[in-house]
Design a protein around this motif. Sequence first.
Motif, PDB file in Angstrom:
ATOM      1  N   SER A  26       0.833  -1.206   0.000  1.00  0.00           N
ATOM      2  CA  SER A  26       0.000   0.000   0.000  1.00  0.00           C
ATOM      3  C   SER A  26       0.866   1.253   0.000  1.00  0.00           C
ATOM      4  O   SER A  26       0.530   2.247  -0.656  1.00  0.00           O
ATOM      5  CB  SER A  26      -0.938   0.003   1.208  1.00  0.00           C
ATOM      6  N   ASN A  49      -6.353  -7.587  -0.610  1.00  0.00           N
ATOM      7  CA  ASN A  49      -7.506  -6.876  -0.063  1.00  0.00           C
ATOM      8  C   ASN A  49      -8.645  -7.832   0.270  1.00  0.00           C
ATOM      9  O   ASN A  49      -9.304  -7.683   1.302  1.00  0.00           O
ATOM     10  CB  ASN A  49      -7.995  -5.802  -1.042  1.00  0.00           C
ATOM     11  N   GLU A  53      -9.744  -8.015   4.188  1.00  0.00           N
ATOM     12  CA  GLU A  53     -10.937  -7.211   4.486  1.00  0.00           C
ATOM     13  C   GLU A  53     -11.776  -7.789   5.628  1.00  0.00           C
ATOM     14  O   GLU A  53     -12.301  -7.014   6.437  1.00  0.00           O
ATOM     15  CB  GLU A  53     -11.789  -7.024   3.231  1.00  0.00           C
ATOM     16  N   TYR A  56     -10.030  -6.335   8.611  1.00  0.00           N
ATOM     17  CA  TYR A  56     -10.053  -4.878   8.688  1.00  0.00           C
ATOM     18  C   TYR A  56     -11.455  -4.312   8.874  1.00  0.00           C
ATOM     19  O   TYR A  56     -11.629  -3.290   9.523  1.00  0.00           O
ATOM     20  CB  TYR A  56      -9.462  -4.261   7.419  1.00  0.00           C
ATOM     21  N   ARG A  60     -12.414  -1.189  11.248  1.00  0.00           N
ATOM     22  CA  ARG A  60     -12.685   0.112  10.632  1.00  0.00           C
ATOM     23  C   ARG A  60     -14.019   0.685  11.099  1.00  0.00           C
ATOM     24  O   ARG A  60     -14.158   1.895  11.239  1.00  0.00           O
ATOM     25  CB  ARG A  60     -12.666  -0.014   9.111  1.00  0.00           C
ATOM     26  N   ARG A  61     -15.006  -0.184  11.320  1.00  0.00           N
ATOM     27  CA  ARG A  61     -16.293   0.293  11.808  1.00  0.00           C
ATOM     28  C   ARG A  61     -16.203   0.766  13.257  1.00  0.00           C
ATOM     29  O   ARG A  61     -16.924   1.673  13.665  1.00  0.00           O
ATOM     30  CB  ARG A  61     -17.353  -0.791  11.678  1.00  0.00           C
ATOM     31  N   ALA A  65     -13.379   8.067  12.516  1.00  0.00           N
ATOM     32  CA  ALA A  65     -12.799   8.560  11.264  1.00  0.00           C
ATOM     33  C   ALA A  65     -11.551   9.378  11.579  1.00  0.00           C
ATOM     34  O   ALA A  65     -11.567  10.264  12.436  1.00  0.00           O
ATOM     35  CB  ALA A  65     -13.814   9.407  10.525  1.00  0.00           C
ATOM     36  N   GLY A  68      -8.695  10.072   6.561  1.00  0.00           N
ATOM     37  CA  GLY A  68      -7.900   9.417   5.522  1.00  0.00           C
ATOM     38  C   GLY A  68      -6.810   8.513   6.051  1.00  0.00           C
ATOM     39  O   GLY A  68      -6.155   7.813   5.274  1.00  0.00           O
ATOM     40  N   LEU A  69      -6.575   8.498   7.344  1.00  0.00           N
ATOM     41  CA  LEU A  69      -5.553   7.638   7.942  1.00  0.00           C
ATOM     42  C   LEU A  69      -6.215   6.342   8.401  1.00  0.00           C
ATOM     43  O   LEU A  69      -7.136   6.360   9.212  1.00  0.00           O
ATOM     44  CB  LEU A  69      -4.894   8.350   9.117  1.00  0.00           C
ATOM     45  N   ASP A  70      -5.749   5.217   7.876  1.00  0.00           N
ATOM     46  CA  ASP A  70      -6.327   3.919   8.207  1.00  0.00           C
ATOM     47  C   ASP A  70      -5.463   3.231   9.253  1.00  0.00           C
ATOM     48  O   ASP A  70      -4.328   2.824   8.975  1.00  0.00           O
ATOM     49  CB  ASP A  70      -6.426   3.069   6.939  1.00  0.00           C
ATOM     50  N   ALA A  72      -6.482   0.483  10.895  1.00  0.00           N
ATOM     51  CA  ALA A  72      -6.899  -0.918  11.024  1.00  0.00           C
ATOM     52  C   ALA A  72      -5.725  -1.893  10.907  1.00  0.00           C
ATOM     53  O   ALA A  72      -5.646  -2.835  11.709  1.00  0.00           O
ATOM     54  CB  ALA A  72      -7.986  -1.240  10.013  1.00  0.00           C
TER      55      ALA A  72
END
Length: 95
Positions: A26, A49, A53, A56, A60-61, A65, A68-70, A72
């Motif tokens: 990534s 992915n 997923e 992740y 993520r949920r 927020a 834009g930085l993840d 997870a």
Amino acid sequence: MTSLFQILMLILDVVWFILIAHIIMSWLINFQVLNVRQPLVGQIWYGLNRLLEPLYGPIRRALPAMGGLDLAPLVVLVGIYALRIVLVNNAAAFY
């Protein structure tokens, strides 16, 4: 029972390396070193992915927020490392 412990540790190691490969890939895609339009890169990226997923998605949920930085992948890496620590400290139960 020793073999069960070793299989669990092997699975955690494989997931660890898949996560590291996904994180590095990534970064390389974001810095435009790799191009997702290349067939091999696109297939590897899509496969990673799809594999990760399910790990992740729930994280993520749950995370807020971050603009834009993840985070997870970091949470999953820490979780896997914590699980390894728990397994190693309780290894006597497998013998």
